[in-house]
Design a protein around this motif. Structure first.
Motif, mmCIF file in Angstrom:
data_model
loop_
_atom_site.group_PDB
_atom_site.id
_atom_site.type_symbol
_atom_site.label_atom_id
_atom_site.label_comp_id
_atom_site.label_asym_id
_atom_site.label_seq_id
_atom_site.Cartn_x
_atom_site.Cartn_y
_atom_site.Cartn_z
ATOM 1 N N SER A 1 0.358 -8.661 2.711
ATOM 2 C CA SER A 1 0.906 -8.330 4.034
ATOM 3 C C SER A 1 0.074 -8.980 5.136
ATOM 4 O O SER A 1 -1.118 -9.261 4.962
ATOM 5 N N THR B 1 -4.832 2.799 1.760
ATOM 6 C CA THR B 1 -4.009 2.480 2.924
ATOM 7 C C THR B 1 -4.454 1.137 3.521
ATOM 8 O O THR B 1 -5.454 0.570 3.084
ATOM 9 N N SER B 2 -3.704 0.632 4.499
ATOM 10 C CA SER B 2 -4.072 -0.662 5.090
ATOM 11 C C SER B 2 -5.387 -0.544 5.861
ATOM 12 O O SER B 2 -5.751 0.535 6.317
ATOM 13 N N SER C 1 1.938 9.242 1.025
ATOM 14 C CA SER C 1 1.938 8.036 1.851
ATOM 15 C C SER C 1 2.741 8.306 3.115
ATOM 16 O O SER C 1 3.469 9.314 3.198
ATOM 17 N N ARG C 2 2.605 7.432 4.080
ATOM 18 C CA ARG C 2 3.409 7.543 5.300
ATOM 19 C C ARG C 2 4.902 7.479 4.958
ATOM 20 O O ARG C 2 5.685 8.340 5.364
ATOM 21 N N SER C 3 5.296 6.486 4.181
ATOM 22 C CA SER C 3 6.699 6.353 3.783
ATOM 23 C C SER C 3 6.975 7.226 2.567
ATOM 24 O O SER C 3 6.059 7.669 1.880
ATOM 25 N N PHE D 1 -0.357 -2.413 -3.432
ATOM 26 C CA PHE D 1 -1.586 -2.468 -4.218
ATOM 27 C C PHE D 1 -1.847 -1.147 -4.945
ATOM 28 O O PHE D 1 -2.254 -1.131 -6.109
ATOM 29 N N TYR E 1 7.981 7.672 -1.088
ATOM 30 C CA TYR E 1 8.107 6.950 -2.355
ATOM 31 C C TYR E 1 8.551 7.876 -3.488
ATOM 32 O O TYR E 1 8.327 7.585 -4.651
ATOM 33 N N SER F 1 -10.110 -4.047 1.361
ATOM 34 C CA SER F 1 -10.652 -5.401 1.235
ATOM 35 C C SER F 1 -11.781 -5.692 2.222
ATOM 36 O O SER F 1 -12.370 -6.765 2.180
HETATM 37 N N1 LIG Z 1 -2.918 -6.526 -2.219
HETATM 38 C C1 LIG Z 1 -4.067 -6.833 -2.754
HETATM 39 O O1 LIG Z 1 -4.142 -7.812 -3.480
HETATM 40 C C2 LIG Z 1 -5.304 -5.989 -2.511
HETATM 41 C C3 LIG Z 1 -6.442 -6.220 -3.302
HETATM 42 C C4 LIG Z 1 -7.580 -5.440 -3.097
HETATM 43 C C5 LIG Z 1 -7.567 -4.481 -2.092
HETATM 44 N N2 LIG Z 1 -6.457 -4.298 -1.326
HETATM 45 C C6 LIG Z 1 -6.485 -3.271 -0.280
HETATM 46 O O2 LIG Z 1 -5.592 -2.241 -0.648
HETATM 47 C C7 LIG Z 1 -5.011 -1.643 0.511
HETATM 48 C C8 LIG Z 1 -3.492 -1.650 0.372
HETATM 49 O O3 LIG Z 1 -3.059 -3.003 0.338
HETATM 50 P P1 LIG Z 1 -1.527 -3.414 0.141
HETATM 51 O O4 LIG Z 1 -1.533 -4.748 -0.461
HETATM 52 O O5 LIG Z 1 -0.768 -2.334 -0.539
HETATM 53 O O6 LIG Z 1 -0.896 -3.621 1.624
HETATM 54 P P2 LIG Z 1 -1.414 -3.203 3.098
HETATM 55 O O7 LIG Z 1 -0.382 -3.742 4.018
HETATM 56 O O8 LIG Z 1 -2.801 -3.637 3.313
HETATM 57 O O9 LIG Z 1 -1.363 -1.622 3.114
HETATM 58 C C9 LIG Z 1 -0.162 -0.939 2.886
HETATM 59 C C10 LIG Z 1 -0.433 0.531 2.848
HETATM 60 O O10 LIG Z 1 -0.923 1.005 4.120
HETATM 61 C C11 LIG Z 1 -0.101 2.081 4.576
HETATM 62 N N3 LIG Z 1 -0.035 2.029 6.044
HETATM 63 C C12 LIG Z 1 0.086 0.938 6.823
HETATM 64 N N4 LIG Z 1 0.102 1.293 8.126
HETATM 65 C C13 LIG Z 1 0.006 2.636 8.188
HETATM 66 C C14 LIG Z 1 -0.045 3.577 9.247
HETATM 67 N N5 LIG Z 1 0.018 3.193 10.531
HETATM 68 N N6 LIG Z 1 -0.163 4.867 8.934
HETATM 69 C C15 LIG Z 1 -0.249 5.271 7.644
HETATM 70 N N7 LIG Z 1 -0.214 4.429 6.592
HETATM 71 C C16 LIG Z 1 -0.080 3.110 6.870
HETATM 72 C C17 LIG Z 1 1.231 1.843 3.926
HETATM 73 O O11 LIG Z 1 1.926 3.069 3.871
HETATM 74 P P3 LIG Z 1 3.495 3.143 3.523
HETATM 75 O O12 LIG Z 1 3.721 2.181 2.394
HETATM 76 O O13 LIG Z 1 3.669 4.561 3.143
HETATM 77 O O14 LIG Z 1 4.241 2.728 4.769
HETATM 78 C C18 LIG Z 1 0.805 1.343 2.549
HETATM 79 O O15 LIG Z 1 0.459 2.405 1.726
HETATM 80 C C19 LIG Z 1 -5.494 -2.452 1.712
HETATM 81 O O16 LIG Z 1 -6.563 -1.789 2.318
HETATM 82 C C20 LIG Z 1 -5.973 -3.742 1.083
HETATM 83 O O17 LIG Z 1 -7.023 -4.333 1.831
HETATM 84 C C21 LIG Z 1 -5.322 -5.025 -1.523
#
Ligand SMILES: NC(=O)c1ccc[n+]([C@@H]2O[C@H](COP(=O)([O-])OP(=O)(O)OC[C@H]3O[C@@H](n4cnc5c(N)ncnc54)[C@H](OP(=O)(O)O)[C@@H]3O)[C@@H](O)[C@H]2O)c1
Ligand SMILES: NC(=O)c1ccc[n+]([C@@H]2O[C@H](COP(=O)([O-])OP(=O)(O)OC[C@H]3O[C@@H](n4cnc5c(N)ncnc54)[C@H](OP(=O)(O)O)[C@@H]3O)[C@@H](O)[C@H]2O)c1
Lengths: 263, 263
Positions: free
Chosen positions: B220, B70-71, B39-41, B20, B43, B98
């Motif tokens: 995810s 972040t998540s 980020s943790r990973s 995202f 990029y 979210s």
């Molecule tokens: N996807 C959508 O449509 C959408 C829409 C609106 C809002 N959002 C919000 O945006 C945020 C990101 O969403 P997303 O879709 O990219 O997938 P996500 O699975 O919700 O979040 C992925 C992100 O979280 C990080 N992360 C996960 N576990 C972690 C940990 N234990 N320690 C540190 N970092 C950690 C990941 O880091 P790495 O990648 O570096 O491992 C990555 O940057 C979320 O809060 C979500 O609710 C998403």
């Protein structure tokens, strides 16, 4: 020209003149077919087709096609009460019910041997077909067809509007429709029960669910009940839905425990 | 001209560079903002924003806005580990999670008193926003804003793309999103578990459900789990869904008994 018109124009009799029949009749009339109807209730005040309160008189007209458009739950009773002895000539019986094995069996049993049977399911309704039928699916099985000409002229009503014509057995239809249409109606009715409505922060996905809910609510409860009772594949899909919900819930509860342990 | 550009261009630092964040960064870069990420990973191989493996170095850059992306499940841990002492100046912290009450509480607790906080939720994702953001909903709450200029320039990123800007408390967001977005994700995951797929006889309604399923499957499992665990209104909606299914099933079973008695 006159000959051309007469070979293309069908005399169509409709039995069961509810919302879906009225919706289909509109296009048939637009295509210059002659439509007549009969039903349990009195629709003689409606504009459109000539309406017959008396079933025997209706049967004596000499239709090319008699279209069965009654509810799934009543089709057995309705077809059994048709005065077939009044038919003036072999006729094509076409049904448009949303389940297919059930009317197929009844029609094969009840319709006189010299008349033809085609089972069909237009995969759309007054809501999804309100802007025309182009690209919408139309399923049919030629169950017992000798008069190819009448049958193709009947199918052509849908083909000429742009429907995607899908020839398929009634069994295959019921198997697929239980997975697709019955599940859709079930989700729609669940969302109705939950009274979901639009919010100021809708996502596109949620907007789609609200539409599914609204379309389902427009269809009669008889229709939904019929999908369940007279499609033998529906019960299994209801079980699948319940199990899927349990699995989704189970995985949430498991991760909740994980999180608790984690923190 | 140069002055004009510099007042409109923001230095944006992103923490959490998953799918995202990458999707949002694309538009920010298109709008000429300077985007940096950590980020943790790792990029750093990605084109686009300059990537920092070291969080302290990242914090020393002097961003106007730090966007938390972040998540939901990791936000508490991630925010608590931010080396705030490295900040060169008061900074706007904006999250895009979210769920909203949860990050709001954490940010108010952790972000230094002289820095600002805005909580936001773009109600779209890489799939629903792939053809642009025009007409899509964007929710925000100005939680603690003194530097109005930076905050409005940040919000303008979304407004200028045509988003419908909705100011709302985080509590109200969570209440509504549990009814809408959480229910949508739950239905999507149920349909995934059922392995529903397109058939040759799809209705329009079923096509919508397949789309809901596919969009949900792209997000995810952490996101979905986060919606449940960290939105305090979600559990009630899960119960509502279960009860609604029971009622729908109950009414089918009742009419089945009726039919049996009838025949
Ligand atoms: N996807 C959508 O449509 C959408 C829409 C609106 C809002 N959002 C919000 O945006 C945020 C990101 O969403 P997303 O879709 O990219 O997938 P996500 O699975 O919700 O979040 C992925 C992100 O979280 C990080 N992360 C996960 N576990 C972690 C940990 N234990 N320690 C540190 N970092 C950690 C990941 O880091 P790495 O990648 O570096 O491992 C990555 O940057 C979320 O809060 C979500 O609710 C998403
Ligand atoms: N609506 C759709 O989108 C759609 C799409 C494809 C196929 N279909 C099929 O088309 C048929 C008609 O559907 P519908 O939407 O109009 O509503 P419906 O509730 O399924 O059926 C209404 C029709 O059934 C008749 N009927 C009901 N109970 C009866 C009984 N006990 N005795 C005699 N007639 C009875 C009604 O007659 P009166 O009106 O005279 O009382 C009316 O003509 C159904 O088989 C349905 O599965 C509907």
């Amino acid at each position: 020209m006159v000959m051309g018109t007469s070979t293309r124009t069908l005399n169509i009799g409709i039995i069961g003149f509810g919302p879906f029949a009225q919706f289909l009749a509109e296009t048939m009339i637009k295509q210059d077919h002659v439509v007549r109807a009969t039903s349990r209730s009195d629709y003689s005040a409606l504009l459109g087709p000539k309406f017959f309160r008396d079933m025997e008189e209706f049967m004596k007209v000499g239709h090319d096609v008699i279209m069965i458009c009654t509810s799934i739950l009543s089709v057995s009773e309705v077809v059994k009460s048709i005065p077939f002895h009044c038919l003036k000539k072999p006729t094509l019986f076409a049904d448009v019910l949303s389940v297919k094995e059930h009317p197929r069996q009844i029609l094969l049993q009840e319709v006189p041997e010299d008349s033809d049977v085609v089972c069909t399911h237009p995969m759309f309704g007054p809501e999804s077909g309100k802007d025309g039928w182009n690209g919408l699916n139309f399923m049919y099985e030629r169950v017992r067809v000798r008069d190819e000409d009448v049958c193709s002229r009947f199918l052509n009503i849908f083909e000429s509007e742009g429907c995607k014509m899908i020839e398929m057995t009634c069994e295959e239809h019921d198997r697929l429709a239980a997975q697709s249409q019955f599940v859709t109606h079930t989700i729609g009715r669940i969302l109705s029960e939950m009274q979901i409505t639009n919010t100021p922060i809708d996502t596109k996905g949620f907007e789609k669910l609200v539409q599914v809910k609204e379309n389902t609510a427009n269809d009669s409860l008889d229709l939904y009940t019929g999908l369940f009772i007279h499609n033998r594949f529906a019960k299994q899909q209801m079980k699948n839905l319940e199990h899927a919900l349990e699995r989704v819930k189970g995985s949430l509860e498991a991760s909740m425990k994980n999180e608790d342990g984690h923190n």
